[in-house]
Motif scaffolding. Structure first.
Motif, PDB file in Angstrom:
ATOM      1  N   ASN A  58    -107.357 -15.768 -39.489  1.00 41.52           N
ATOM      2  CA  ASN A  58    -106.529 -15.365 -38.356  1.00 41.52           C
ATOM      3  C   ASN A  58    -105.117 -15.032 -38.831  1.00 41.52           C
ATOM      4  OD1 ASN A  58    -105.974 -14.866 -35.613  1.00 41.52           O
ATOM      5  ND2 ASN A  58    -105.276 -16.954 -35.273  1.00 41.52           N
ATOM      6  N   TYR A 176    -108.465  -7.348 -32.756  1.00 43.70           N
ATOM      7  CA  TYR A 176    -109.593  -7.926 -33.482  1.00 43.70           C
ATOM      8  C   TYR A 176    -110.764  -6.947 -33.509  1.00 43.70           C
ATOM      9  CZ  TYR A 176    -107.001 -12.286 -33.078  1.00 43.70           C
ATOM     10  OH  TYR A 176    -106.014 -13.248 -33.160  1.00 43.70           O
ATOM     11  N   ASN A 184    -111.593 -15.193 -29.994  1.00 45.76           N
ATOM     12  CA  ASN A 184    -110.380 -14.392 -30.183  1.00 45.76           C
ATOM     13  C   ASN A 184    -109.310 -14.722 -29.155  1.00 45.76           C
ATOM     14  OD1 ASN A 184    -111.470 -13.162 -32.408  1.00 45.76           O
ATOM     15  ND2 ASN A 184    -112.168 -11.342 -31.316  1.00 45.76           N
TER      16      ASN A 184
END
Length: 364
Positions: A58, A176, A184
């Motif tokens: 991330n 994403y 997400n």
């Protein structure tokens, strides 16, 4: 005018070449354009702060942060469409809520713990929540999102809400590759919170030796007292050791609640030394984030200092750091000492942070 003549063989070359080109499927190759994708961000680390560590799965991106910011302020990701993350974490209070135990959630029930502040979270790498029950921000988000007394949203319901919103679908895919998913949602919320850096207080400007920034003699005395008496827990420029300590708030740990949250970190580790131990909060912005402690039992800083000087409970679990060389736990502080400490703590209020439009609601 002079006319130029060309040899016949030149015209033959042109005719032959033209014939060849016309008989071929001739195409000019266009250069490959860079594929659109998230814009990676390098975080500027304030002077004296440690280097932050990001999850490889991330990374910090502009699109992820903006998505997280929108989600943070969006009440539609709660079960009743009325509760957002910002309901319990207000920017002008350094992302706290100003009450001991809130009841802002979908059920209206009073929570059993005080809402913590949200700043400098990118350095909170030793467990989140008051007892460290969540490993990182990416996993922590699912707690308030699904808790019946907070946002009360099922993961299936959350997935349906974001997947059916065309605006969300578009910005999820910008952030994403796999688009709108509940994972997400948590990732984006984590990224936004990691950008909430507070390092612009009067103390910080003094620390950086900025021109015309001075601490008064009273504030300097308070700084010295904090360093001498509070630094074992409130250490470094983060003003927290990110550890868990029993600071002598209670001497009864017979917790019969169904979640046993009053046992502190013991609830997570089952180690005796963690009984009644809670995470050390940062002293930054402390003057605007009352009330204090995991249950909000102290309404002002004077009460907090009175606890440390005269109110610490002597139990087998009370942190040994609170004993010094005395048989009884406590920190020796005079009335004047407490006044000086409070004066210094006020220099840790970061007005730039609580007024920064980049952290505010992105839409009306």
């Amino acid at each position: 005018m002079v006319e130029k003549s060309f040899p016949k063989r030149f015209f033959s070359f042109v005719l032959i070449t033209g014939a060849i080109l016309s008989s071929c499927d001739f195409q000019i190759e266009e250069p490959e354009l860079p594929q659109p994708g998230p814009t990676f961000i390098n975080m500027k680390v304030p002077e004296g702060f440690p280097t932050p560590v990001f999850q490889e799965s991330n990374p910090l991106t502009k699109e992820g942060v903006e998505l997280g910011r929108r989600l943070f302020y969006d009440p539609n990701i709660s079960a009743n469409g009325k509760v957002s993350c910002a309901s319990c974490h207000s920017q002008h209070l350094a992302f706290s809520d100003g009450v001991a135990l809130g009841n802002h959630g979908v059920s209206g029930n009073t929570l059993e713990r005080h809402s913590p502040t949200l700043f400098n979270m990118v350095w909170m790498n030793n467990g989140l929540f008051w007892d460290g029950g969540s490993k990182n921000l990416e996993s922590q988000a699912f707690g308030p999102l699904t808790h019946a007394d907070e946002m009360g949203m099922s993961l299936q319901g959350l997935d349906a809400k974001i997947s059916s919103n065309p605006d969300y679908v578009e910005i999820f895919f910008e952030a994403y590759e796999d688009g709108p998913t509940v994972q997400n949602v948590a990732k984006a919320l984590a990224l936004f919170q990691k950008t909430l850096v507070s390092a612009g207080s009067k103390y910080d400007r003094y620390f950086r030796q900025e021109e015309n920034v001075r601490l008064s003699s009273l504030e300097l005395k308070g700084l010295e007292l904090v360093r001498n008496n509070c630094s074992p827990c409130h250490s470094g420029e983060l003003f927290t050791d990110n550890q868990f300590h029993n600071n002598g708030l209670d001497d009864d740990f017979s917790d019969l609640s169904h979640e046993k949250i009053f046992l502190g970190r013991y609830r997570i580790t089952f180690r005796d030394e963690d009984m009644g131990a809670y995470k050390t909060p940062s002293l930054r912005n402390v003057a605007i984030t009352a009330p204090y402690m995991h249950d909000g039992r102290f309404g002002n800083l004077g009460q907090v200092l009175d606890h440390y000087s005269d109110g610490i409970k002597d139990t087998p679990y009370t942190s040994r750091m609170l004993y010094s060389e005395q048989p009884k736990p406590g920190i020796s502080l005079t009335y004047d000492d407490k006044i000086a400490i409070i004066a210094f703590l006020k220099t840790l209020t970061d007005l730039e942070f609580i007024e920064n439009p980049e952290f505010s609601k992105p839409y009306e």
